[in-house]
Enzyme design. Structure first.
Site, short mmCIF file in Angstrom:
data_model
loop_
_atom_site.label_atom_id
_atom_site.label_comp_id
_atom_site.label_asym_id
_atom_site.label_seq_id
_atom_site.Cartn_x
_atom_site.Cartn_y
_atom_site.Cartn_z
N ARG A 114 -46.70 -70.36 3.70
CA ARG A 114 -45.65 -70.66 4.68
C ARG A 114 -45.51 -69.51 5.66
O ARG A 114 -45.45 -68.34 5.27
CB ARG A 114 -44.33 -70.85 3.96
CG ARG A 114 -43.15 -71.04 4.87
CD ARG A 114 -41.89 -71.26 4.07
NE ARG A 114 -41.43 -70.06 3.42
CZ ARG A 114 -40.41 -69.30 3.82
NH1 ARG A 114 -39.74 -69.63 4.91
NH2 ARG A 114 -40.04 -68.24 3.15
N HIS A 126 -43.02 -63.90 -3.51
CA HIS A 126 -42.60 -62.77 -2.68
C HIS A 126 -42.91 -61.50 -3.48
O HIS A 126 -42.69 -61.46 -4.69
CB HIS A 126 -41.10 -62.89 -2.40
CG HIS A 126 -40.60 -62.00 -1.32
ND1 HIS A 126 -40.44 -60.66 -1.51
CD2 HIS A 126 -40.22 -62.26 -0.05
CE1 HIS A 126 -39.97 -60.13 -0.38
NE2 HIS A 126 -39.84 -61.08 0.52
N LEU A 144 -34.20 -60.84 -4.18
CA LEU A 144 -35.15 -60.19 -3.27
C LEU A 144 -34.69 -58.82 -2.78
O LEU A 144 -33.52 -58.61 -2.50
CB LEU A 144 -35.34 -61.05 -2.02
CG LEU A 144 -36.18 -62.30 -2.13
CD1 LEU A 144 -36.63 -62.73 -0.74
CD2 LEU A 144 -37.38 -62.10 -3.03
N HIS A 158 -40.73 -67.76 -4.74
CA HIS A 158 -39.85 -67.71 -3.58
C HIS A 158 -39.71 -69.03 -2.84
O HIS A 158 -38.64 -69.39 -2.38
CB HIS A 158 -40.41 -66.64 -2.63
CG HIS A 158 -39.60 -66.42 -1.40
ND1 HIS A 158 -38.24 -66.21 -1.43
CD2 HIS A 158 -39.96 -66.38 -0.09
CE1 HIS A 158 -37.80 -66.04 -0.20
NE2 HIS A 158 -38.82 -66.16 0.63
N ARG A 197 -47.51 -60.80 2.89
CA ARG A 197 -46.78 -61.09 1.66
C ARG A 197 -47.71 -61.46 0.50
O ARG A 197 -47.57 -60.95 -0.61
CB ARG A 197 -45.88 -62.27 1.96
CG ARG A 197 -44.61 -62.27 1.21
CD ARG A 197 -43.81 -63.47 1.62
NE ARG A 197 -42.74 -63.10 2.52
CZ ARG A 197 -41.83 -63.96 2.98
NH1 ARG A 197 -41.89 -65.21 2.63
NH2 ARG A 197 -40.88 -63.55 3.77
N GLN A 234 -45.08 -70.02 -2.95
CA GLN A 234 -45.18 -68.67 -2.38
C GLN A 234 -44.46 -67.67 -3.28
O GLN A 234 -43.29 -67.88 -3.64
CB GLN A 234 -44.54 -68.67 -1.00
CG GLN A 234 -44.69 -67.36 -0.26
CD GLN A 234 -44.24 -67.49 1.19
OE1 GLN A 234 -43.08 -67.78 1.47
NE2 GLN A 234 -45.16 -67.29 2.11
N GLU A 256 -38.18 -57.37 2.82
CA GLU A 256 -39.42 -56.74 3.28
C GLU A 256 -39.14 -55.61 4.25
O GLU A 256 -40.00 -54.77 4.51
CB GLU A 256 -40.32 -57.79 3.94
CG GLU A 256 -41.09 -58.54 2.89
CD GLU A 256 -41.84 -59.74 3.42
OE1 GLU A 256 -42.46 -60.42 2.61
OE2 GLU A 256 -41.80 -59.99 4.63
N PHE A 273 -42.16 -62.21 13.48
CA PHE A 273 -42.26 -62.37 12.04
C PHE A 273 -43.75 -62.26 11.73
O PHE A 273 -44.57 -62.53 12.62
CB PHE A 273 -41.76 -63.77 11.65
CG PHE A 273 -40.51 -63.77 10.83
CD1 PHE A 273 -39.57 -62.78 10.94
CD2 PHE A 273 -40.27 -64.81 9.93
CE1 PHE A 273 -38.43 -62.80 10.18
CE2 PHE A 273 -39.13 -64.83 9.17
CZ PHE A 273 -38.19 -63.83 9.29
#
Ligand code: FAD
Length: 576
Positions: free
Chosen positions: A385, A237, A251, A350, A285, A235, A254, A121
């Protein structure tokens, strides 16, 4: 005249997402009485939306990984605002969290030899994200619901909690009503665990579920006497849909950028060239969200206020094989075929990195007997995060806090209750139900969400934040003229009235803390203070309008700090 039910339980868990269910399971496994309540079906909590995965340094793919490296990555990515002790507890106990899920039957993706698969990730040093296709949250929720059912945990998931019941700073239960028939609930409990999620639906575009994340957590906690830490740290997105209106913010994974999608402004320019020429669309992000926001603000966005995410140049087979969910979602929501046309997107709220102030060791709050866990709590993520960390937080603190609430309940020999607190909660609903004014709760909620979108989005400044507070005052004045009309379809109108109260309180906390944080750090961009201020390596703790304190963070232990220095996390490809 609606009936009022009285229930009593050693531990009340409010919230039936991943965090609330994990805590309930812990209590039931210990033989402690528990009741879990939620305001939407247990199979459909926000947790089901999580796609990409859950982190633990299992070392199944990269044996060099360790919980210490996981901790170092988390603190580094948090821009040093994560609480080191919370981070230690989550990362050191993460493997156990995965073991628990496996014990409950979670179908993790596995390698041919049976090892749990783990993938990269963004900003992780090693492959440590376990997953289940791109339905990880859904599978976790199913697994936890299944285990809770095996243990016969009583769950009421049509009950909206409107107040925590507190006497002399000790919690003794909660008050609420049934969303279908209006039945009132007085629930007495020795201990209460708040697992009610974040506050991202106070923005117009959000990746959250409809009617979830409306600020209930902040309102319930603060009215009870607890405090909120870092509400301004949210956060965004980069890729949320603009339309349809009731699904704004949904969403676009990604993966669409990861597979080679291009980001274009209204002039057709691949604008990431200006912001991160090396990584382009594969940048992080926060950078991509800031870039899209800047294009839109500087007039290079689409007429509807977005930018384009285009995958139509990719081979059709790639899209159908690698992005089937995106393809299907766009067909369903917009009748748009992404193999032929670009997707109009904009940054979307997000994840709430801030939340209720809790002690690291057991997530107890300022109110005795009251705990907070999951996205409702704070401490792990700081100003950014790390993808995959929130699901593991649910598992780790669900267990620890369930155990803590169990021993607190066992230690109580007597409990003082207050009929006045119950009466106050009862009267609040009675009073709302008499309202026959001209203002509609949905319209007012939209008003607050517009304010937040306009003044407290990806980039903030003092003028805008002050304007936001003044506009919020004006919207709150309109609450006096509310009209609330429960009908045979249920008590949704009353629920939305409480949603808007929570939304307004969470908006005020966020605006005030964003004003106070005069720096740019992680997700929090202040155009009037564009640099990070080392003196602001503090948490901002909000106790009510105008009441903000700074709280110092302990130093990062040397064994973790040394790993932060060695790591260069910039090169990894996004997966989520
Ligand atoms: P929630 O799941 O939000 O549950 C809150 C519960 O509280 C619900 O049951 C709700 O009904 C109840 N509730 C709220 N208010 C009240 C009230 N007043 N009365 C009664 N009940 C109430 N994280 C990762 O780690 N990895 C990922 O890959 C990932 N992907 C994501 C993708 C998307 C699209 C989204 C939106 C999030 C993603 N996340 C991911 C984040 C993660 O899913 C959430 O942070 C997490 O699921 C929150 O769980 P929770 O149990 O704390 O709260």
């Amino acid at each position: 005249n609606v009936p009022e039910r009285r229930l009593s339980t050693p531990v009340l868990v409010i919230g039936t997402g991943g965090a609330g269910l994990r805590a309930s399971i812990e209590l039931a496994e210990r033989g402690v009485g528990v009741l879990a309540v939620g305001k939407r079906p247990r199979t459909d909590a926000h947790t089901t939306l999580a796609a990409g995965g859950i982190n633990a340094a299992l070392g199944t793919m990269d044996p060099e990984d360790s919980w210490r490296q996981h901790a170092a990555d988390t603190i580094k990515e948090s821009y040093l605002l994560a609480h080191p002790e919370v981070v230690r507890i989550v990362t050191e106990n993460a493997a156990r969290g995965i073991d628990d899920l496996v014990r409950y039957g979670m179908p993790f993706a596995r390698e041919a030899d049976g090892r749990i698969s783990q993938r990269f990730f963004g900003a992780h040093t090693w492959r440590r994200t376990a997953f289940s296709g791109d339905y990880t949250g859904l599978e976790i929720q199913r697994t936890l619901v299944h285990r809770a059912t095996e243990l016969a945990v009583p769950i009421l998931d049509t009950v909206y909690i409107t107040r925590l019941l507190v006497r002399d700073n000790v919690v003794f239960g909660a008050y609420g009503f049934d969303l279908n028939d209006g039945t009132r609930y007085v629930i007495h409990a020795d201990a209460v665990i708040l697992a009610t999620g974040g506050h991202t639906r106070i923005w117009r575009r959000t990746s959250s579920r409809r009617d979830e994340n409306t600020g209930d957590t902040f309102r319930l906690a603060v009215l009870a006497g607890a405090r909120v830490r870092d509400p301004e740290l949210v956060q965004f997105h980069p890729s949320g849909l603009l339309e349809p209106d009731d699904a704004a913010g949904t969403l676009v994974s990604e993966a669409a950028r990861g597979e080679g999608g291009h980001l274009l402004n209204a002039r057709g320019e691949r604008f990431m060239r200006r912001y991160d020429p090396e990584r382009m669309e594969l940048s992080t992000r926060d950078r991509v969200a800031l870039a899209a926001f800047t294009e839109i603000r500087e007039g290079r966005g689409t007429a509807k206020g977005g930018v384009w995410l285009d995958v139509s140049h990719l081979p059709r087979e790639t899209i159908m094989e690698r992005l089937p969910r995106v393809h299907q979602t766009l067909l369903e929501l917009q009748m748009l075929d992404i193999t032929e046309k670009p997707i109009e997107i904009a940054p979307t709220a997000h994840y709430s990195m801030g939340g209720v102030w809790v002690r690291p060791e057991d997530h107890s709050t300022d109110v005795e007997g009251l705990y907070a866990i999951g996205e409702a709590a704070s401490g792990l993520h700081g100003a950014n995060r790390l993808g995959g960390n929130s699901l593991i937080e649910l598992l780790v603190y669900g267990r620890i806090t369930g155990a803590a609430a169990a021993s607190y309940s066992a230690s109580l020999s007597a409990q003082q209750r207050s009929s006045w607190a119950v009466e106050e909660a009862r009267r609040e609903i009675d009073e709302l139900l008499t309202r026959d004014g001209r203002e509609n709760v949905r319209v007012l909620q939209r008003g607050v969400r517009d304010i937040m979108t306009e003044h407290a989005g990806v980039v903030r400044d003092e003028t805008g934040l002050l304007k936001g507070l003044a506009e919020l005052d004006a919207v709150e004045e309109r609450f006096a003229d509310l009209g609330i009309h429960p009908d045979i379809a249920g008590y949704q109108d009353l629920a939305h009235a409480f949603d808007v109260k929570g939304t307004a309180l969470a908006a005020r906390a966020t605006l005030e803390a964003a004003l106070e944080r005069r720096e740019t750090r992680g997700c929090h961009n202040r155009s009037d203070y564009p640099a990070l201020d080392p003196d602001l390596r503090v948490n901002l703790v909000w106790a009510g309008p105008g009441k903000i304190e700074r709280e110092e963070l302990p130093p990062v232990p040397e064994e973790i700090a040394s790993l932060m220095r060695e790591v260069d996390t910039s090169g990894h490809k996004l997966v989520e």
